[in-house]
Design an enzyme around this catalytic site. Structure first.
Site, short mmCIF file in Angstrom:
data_model
loop_
_atom_site.label_atom_id
_atom_site.label_comp_id
_atom_site.label_asym_id
_atom_site.label_seq_id
_atom_site.Cartn_x
_atom_site.Cartn_y
_atom_site.Cartn_z
N GLY A 1 0.83 -1.23 0.12
CA GLY A 1 0.00 -0.13 0.06
C GLY A 1 1.13 1.36 -0.06
O GLY A 1 2.16 1.38 0.30
N CYS B 1 5.26 -5.92 1.98
CA CYS B 1 5.79 -4.67 1.71
C CYS B 1 5.22 -3.72 2.78
O CYS B 1 5.19 -3.90 4.15
CB CYS B 1 5.46 -3.95 0.49
SG CYS B 1 6.35 -2.36 0.21
N TYR B 2 4.09 -3.18 2.58
CA TYR B 2 3.20 -2.21 3.59
C TYR B 2 2.64 -3.10 4.51
O TYR B 2 2.61 -3.02 5.70
CB TYR B 2 2.17 -1.28 2.92
CG TYR B 2 1.24 -0.57 4.05
CD1 TYR B 2 1.65 0.71 4.32
CD2 TYR B 2 0.08 -1.04 4.44
CE1 TYR B 2 0.87 1.36 5.31
CE2 TYR B 2 -0.72 -0.51 5.47
CZ TYR B 2 -0.01 0.82 5.68
OH TYR B 2 -0.89 1.31 6.77
N HIS C 1 7.82 -7.45 -3.19
CA HIS C 1 6.48 -7.65 -3.77
C HIS C 1 6.85 -9.12 -4.59
O HIS C 1 7.21 -9.11 -5.91
CB HIS C 1 5.97 -6.73 -4.68
CG HIS C 1 5.70 -5.66 -4.01
ND1 HIS C 1 4.15 -5.39 -3.78
CD2 HIS C 1 6.12 -4.34 -3.70
CE1 HIS C 1 4.23 -4.26 -3.17
NE2 HIS C 1 5.25 -3.50 -3.10
N GLU D 1 4.84 -10.79 -5.85
CA GLU D 1 3.84 -11.22 -7.10
C GLU D 1 3.88 -10.47 -8.38
O GLU D 1 3.25 -10.76 -9.31
CB GLU D 1 2.16 -10.68 -6.67
CG GLU D 1 2.42 -8.90 -6.53
CD GLU D 1 2.62 -8.59 -4.94
OE1 GLU D 1 2.27 -7.24 -4.71
OE2 GLU D 1 3.42 -9.12 -4.42
N ASP E 1 -16.59 -12.70 -22.74
CA ASP E 1 -17.07 -12.79 -21.34
C ASP E 1 -18.62 -13.28 -21.43
O ASP E 1 -19.24 -14.03 -20.91
CB ASP E 1 -17.03 -11.55 -20.85
CG ASP E 1 -15.35 -11.10 -20.43
OD1 ASP E 1 -14.75 -12.05 -20.52
OD2 ASP E 1 -15.17 -10.04 -20.47
N LYS F 1 -10.22 -12.68 -16.19
CA LYS F 1 -10.16 -13.11 -17.69
C LYS F 1 -9.69 -14.70 -17.98
O LYS F 1 -10.35 -15.20 -18.67
CB LYS F 1 -9.61 -11.94 -18.48
CG LYS F 1 -9.71 -12.06 -19.76
CD LYS F 1 -11.15 -11.61 -20.28
CE LYS F 1 -11.31 -11.54 -21.63
NZ LYS F 1 -12.59 -10.84 -22.02
#
Length: 519
Positions: free
Chosen positions: A57, A84-85, A176, A178, A233, A375
């Site tokens: 964040g 992180c945060y 991070h 990710e 979709d 997606k």
């Protein structure tokens, strides 16, 4: 909806929180993102997570009033991973110390983490070399770890890059894992969910069965209408709902005359003939093109198309007696935006992701069977439902269609030229085996005419721009590096095969600063 074990991601406002969820879904772990202010004691009790992740964040833990999780999260007895945060929050809440950033303690961009002598299970598969590349983005820093925590990884700017309290299964990293720039970050998530006891039972086969059961429970014997755009979709949503309730579903396919070559026929054939789904083909191209005549402002064109779409959809939907539900292809990223961390402009779901305004206007209840999926998961569900790969793997196509690939005034002549040029371009990409490597590719016809020479004569025809980009989610993009041979061959084909174009260019603008589409 799901009955699977669930992982809770508490969002503190990071721009990459969605990437955490995507990494976990790729591991067949069901997770949900919820902004910290919505995570109350009552929420935790109802959600009953098997593990919790604190996101990064932009705020500062040392600022009074900065985001915090409820203190009870630490008493759940489940593994927690702070990023992180999220690491700084854990240290602050559990008795450590965080200090405001200074130039020599801040760390942004690529960094390298080195191990301590003890390699814990969280880091299994890491440190095959002496150090591991990671992505840092922090101003504040942990100056003192909380009681019970030990250090298991360090970097030059973060002496507490990896910390853990093994007795409580609390883990915290300053980087991070990710993001793409932490190449082996997936190992941390794999190890974390394994230690938390997840079995990887979140599959599209299981989701399909649960979704069908819930659709039947919600709809009963009532009728459902679905606005079918022909995109992935809405198509997957339609096939899934039809599998659940059969002929209680009617699809309305609004043909605004701005589709690609043969696209309307392909959609009608697949749904009406192949899947035997009741389908109304609302060919209103004359209405749309008539109202767009003389209009050149991009926002005006979008508003006209959006307004007419709602009017036309409502006109045909009113012909379906007894319809009580409207099906939409809303995806999980749209849901996340609708309960955004900041409560800012993204609080309203983007209009191009759903039939904007229709539920309220028509008094219909919503059926959104894809609202828990990203997606790539929608594509996986489509394959599970038997939709052909050639359809599931199609590049994204905007709701306003060719209107935003035709800068300036839209005319039938320009649309016809554009369709033909686009068909040649996509055919070239497929012939060279590049279609699946590219996120999106299309032709834009430019509002200028240029001088050319063909045979012994002078021409004065349109110029066009080829566009091809690679992207993960459309938020950022870079142009695809075609070879000059490919571009030359494609330009020759377009000029020779498409009457009305005598000049071909290639758009090499990234996003940002540009956008993917031209309008």
């Amino acid at each position: 909806m799901t009955q699977h074990d669930r992982l809770l991601i508490i969002d503190f406002g990071s721009q990459v929180t969605q990437l955490i969820a995507r990494r976990l879904r790729e591991l067949n772990v069901y997770c949900e993102i919820h902004p910290y202010q919505n995570v109350t004691d009552a929420f935790l009790d109802e959600f009953s997570p098997k593990a919790v992740i604190f996101s990064g964040g932009p705020d500062s833990v040392v600022r009074e009033g900065s985001p915090r999780p409820p203190k009870t999260v630490y008493d759940l007895g489940v593994p927690i991973l702070g990023i992180c945060y999220g690491q700084q929050v854990m240290m602050h809440d559990l008795g450590g110390k965080v200090e405001a950033g200074e130039s020599h303690t801040a760390e942004f961009g690529r960094a390298f983490v080195s191990p301590t002598p003890t390699i814990i299970d969280l880091l299994h598969g890491w440190f095959k070399a002496e150090r591991e590349q990671v992505w840092m983005s922090h101003g504040d820093h942990v100056s003192e770890i909380a009681p019970g925590f030990e250090v298991y990884g360090t970097s030059p700017g973060a002496p507490f890059a990896v910390t853990a309290d093994l007795n409580r299964n609390f883990f915290a990293v300053q980087f991070h894992p990710e993001v793409h720039h932490t190449p082996n970050g997936k190992f941390l998530y794999e190890n974390f969910v394994r230690m938390a006891g997840f079995t990887g039972d979140w599959t599209m086969g299981a989701y399909r069965e649960e979704a069908i059961r819930l659709i039947r429970e919600k709809v009963g014997d009532k009728k459902v209408i679905c606005g079918l755009s022909g995109g992935v979709d809405s198509s997957v949503a339609a096939v899934l709902i039809h599998e659940a309730i059969g002929d209680q579903l009617t699809c309305v396919f609004v043909d605004h005359g701005l589709l690609r070559q043969n696209e309307a026929d392909e959609v009608v054939k697949m749904f009406r003939d192949h899947y035997n789904i009741p389908l109304i083909h609302a060919d209103e191209s004359e209405l749309f093109l008539g109202e767009l005549e003389g209009q050149s402002d991009p926002e005006t064109k979008r508003k006209i198309i959006g307004r007419l779409f709602i009017d036309v959809f409502q006109k045909y939907a009113n012909q379906i007696e007894g319809a009580e539900f409207l099906a939409q292809g809303t995806l999980y990223p749209d849901v996340i935006e609708s309960v955004s961390f900041s409560g800012g402009p993204s609080v309203t779901i983007k209009s191009h992701h759903n039939v904007g305004g229709l539920p309220e206007k028509m008094g219909l209840k919503l059926v959104e069977p894809l609202r828990e999926l990203f997606k790539d998961e929608v594509r996986a569900l489509g394959r599970e439902l038997g939709l052909p790969d050639s359809f599931i793997g199609r590049h994204p196509f905007p709701g306003p269609g060719l209107a935003i690939r035709c800068p300036g005034e839209i005319t039938r002549e320009k649309l016809e030229i554009l369709r033909k040029a686009d068909a040649v371009y996509i055919d070239q990409i497929r012939k060279h085996g590049l279609y699946d490597e590219i996120w999106q590719a299309f032709v834009a016809i430019l509002p200028v005419r240029t001088v050319g020479v063909m045979g012994d004569g002078r021409t004065y025809d349109f110029a066009c721009a080829l566009r091809a980009v690679n992207s993960v989610d459309g938020m950022t993009a870079d142009y695809y590096p075609f070879s000059h041979d490919f571009l030359g061959e494609t330009a020759t084909r377009i000029i020779n095969e498409v009457k009305g174009i005598n000049r071909v260019t290639y758009d090499i603008t990234s996003k940002p600063p540009g956008t993917i589409e031209w309008e």
